[in-house]
Design a protein around this motif. Structure first.
Motif, PDB file in Angstrom:
ATOM      1  N   MET A  31       0.824  -1.217   0.000  1.00 60.86           N
ATOM      2  CA  MET A  31       0.000   0.000   0.000  1.00 60.86           C
ATOM      3  C   MET A  31       0.852   1.259   0.000  1.00 60.86           C
ATOM      4  SD  MET A  31      -3.260  -0.924   2.416  1.00 60.86           S
ATOM      5  CE  MET A  31      -2.340  -1.716   3.733  1.00 60.86           C
ATOM      6  N   GLU A  32       1.969   1.234   0.730  1.00 61.73           N
ATOM      7  CA  GLU A  32       2.850   2.404   0.742  1.00 61.73           C
ATOM      8  C   GLU A  32       3.457   2.644  -0.633  1.00 61.73           C
ATOM      9  OE1 GLU A  32       5.509   1.563   4.005  1.00 61.73           O
ATOM     10  OE2 GLU A  32       4.251   2.697   5.395  1.00 61.73           O
ATOM     11  N   ARG A  33       3.814   1.577  -1.325  1.00 60.09           N
ATOM     12  CA  ARG A  33       4.340   1.722  -2.693  1.00 60.09           C
ATOM     13  C   ARG A  33       3.278   2.308  -3.616  1.00 60.09           C
ATOM     14  NH1 ARG A  33       7.498  -3.972  -2.921  1.00 60.09           N
ATOM     15  NH2 ARG A  33       9.437  -3.235  -1.971  1.00 60.09           N
ATOM     16  N   ALA A  34       2.055   1.810  -3.482  1.00 61.10           N
ATOM     17  CA  ALA A  34       0.963   2.328  -4.307  1.00 61.10           C
ATOM     18  C   ALA A  34       0.721   3.799  -4.005  1.00 61.10           C
ATOM     19  CB  ALA A  34      -0.308   1.520  -4.078  1.00 61.10           C
ATOM     20  N   ALA A  35       0.746   4.161  -2.733  1.00 59.83           N
ATOM     21  CA  ALA A  35       0.523   5.560  -2.351  1.00 59.83           C
ATOM     22  C   ALA A  35       1.656   6.437  -2.861  1.00 59.83           C
ATOM     23  CB  ALA A  35       0.408   5.681  -0.831  1.00 59.83           C
ATOM     24  N   HIS A  36       2.869   5.925  -2.831  1.00 62.68           N
ATOM     25  CA  HIS A  36       4.011   6.698  -3.325  1.00 62.68           C
ATOM     26  C   HIS A  36       3.982   6.810  -4.852  1.00 62.68           C
ATOM     27  CE1 HIS A  36       7.994   8.425  -3.368  1.00 62.68           C
ATOM     28  NE2 HIS A  36       8.371   7.514  -4.254  1.00 62.68           N
ATOM     29  N   GLY A  37       3.590   5.717  -5.515  1.00 65.91           N
ATOM     30  CA  GLY A  37       3.571   5.701  -6.977  1.00 65.91           C
ATOM     31  C   GLY A  37       2.395   6.447  -7.571  1.00 65.91           C
ATOM     32  N   THR A  38       1.314   6.548  -6.833  1.00 67.12           N
ATOM     33  CA  THR A  38       0.115   7.231  -7.293  1.00 67.12           C
ATOM     34  C   THR A  38      -0.333   8.189  -6.196  1.00 67.12           C
ATOM     35  OG1 THR A  38      -0.475   5.141  -8.364  1.00 67.12           O
ATOM     36  CG2 THR A  38      -2.147   6.861  -8.349  1.00 67.12           C
ATOM     37  N   PRO A  39       0.240   9.397  -6.173  1.00 68.73           N
ATOM     38  CA  PRO A  39      -0.032  10.326  -5.071  1.00 68.73           C
ATOM     39  C   PRO A  39      -1.520  10.601  -4.827  1.00 68.73           C
ATOM     40  CG  PRO A  39       1.798  11.111  -6.376  1.00 68.73           C
ATOM     41  CD  PRO A  39       1.217   9.928  -7.105  1.00 68.73           C
ATOM     42  N   GLN A  40      -2.347  10.558  -5.860  1.00 69.43           N
ATOM     43  CA  GLN A  40      -3.767  10.830  -5.655  1.00 69.43           C
ATOM     44  C   GLN A  40      -4.452   9.730  -4.835  1.00 69.43           C
ATOM     45  OE1 GLN A  40      -2.260  10.397  -8.583  1.00 69.43           O
ATOM     46  NE2 GLN A  40      -3.519   9.230 -10.024  1.00 69.43           N
ATOM     47  N   SER A  41      -3.829   8.554  -4.749  1.00 70.77           N
ATOM     48  CA  SER A  41      -4.411   7.460  -3.959  1.00 70.77           C
ATOM     49  C   SER A  41      -4.006   7.547  -2.480  1.00 70.77           C
ATOM     50  CB  SER A  41      -3.989   6.107  -4.522  1.00 70.77           C
ATOM     51  OG  SER A  41      -2.605   5.890  -4.309  1.00 70.77           O
ATOM     52  N   ARG A  42      -3.043   8.387  -2.174  1.00 69.97           N
ATOM     53  CA  ARG A  42      -2.514   8.480  -0.808  1.00 69.97           C
ATOM     54  C   ARG A  42      -3.606   8.765   0.218  1.00 69.97           C
ATOM     55  NH1 ARG A  42       2.793   9.288   0.291  1.00 69.97           N
ATOM     56  NH2 ARG A  42       2.988  10.008  -1.835  1.00 69.97           N
TER      57      ARG A  42
END
Length: 119
Positions: A31-42
């Motif tokens: 989830m942290e990778r996803a949040a970092h890779g897609t800032p709008q999902s953070r």
């Protein structure tokens, strides 16, 4: 110090909890990778990341309590064999059983709340 069936239960609880914590840590990293890779999902992922991290922290505390109780039991068994240490061993054995029960409870609750596969 402990009957074989209690040792098996203790080992199973430790293994199940360890697997749950490993899976939780992997989920947090993902989830942290996803949040970092897609800032709008953070903003969407942050509450879940925080909840999983809190659950992981709780599991680690429960696991440490179980390990501490086991160490105290082993230490008391290596002491003198008179009545007072026998009472201490029983107290530490009871603490180990309680810590194991709490760890099993954490693991089951996290399986249900976190949606992790049951082992």
């Amino acid at each position: 110090m402990l009957p074989a069936d209690e040792i098996r239960e203790l080992t199973a609880a430790a293994n199940k909890s360890s697997a749950a914590m490993t899976a939780t840590a992997a989920e947090v990293v993902s989830m942290e990778r996803a949040a970092h890779g897609t800032p709008q999902s953070r903003s969407y992922l942050a509450p879940t990341i925080n909840a999983f991290t809190a659950q992981l922290s709780s599991g680690v505390r429960q696991y440490n309590e179980m390990v501490t109780a086991a160490a105290q039991l082993v230490s008391s068994a290596n002491g003198n064999r008179n009545a007072a240490p026998a009472l201490s061993r029983q107290r530490y054995r009871d603490e180990l059983a309680g810590a194991t029960d709490r760890l099993v409870g954490w693991s089951r609750a996290f399986d249900e709340l976190g949606g992790l596969p049951r082992g």
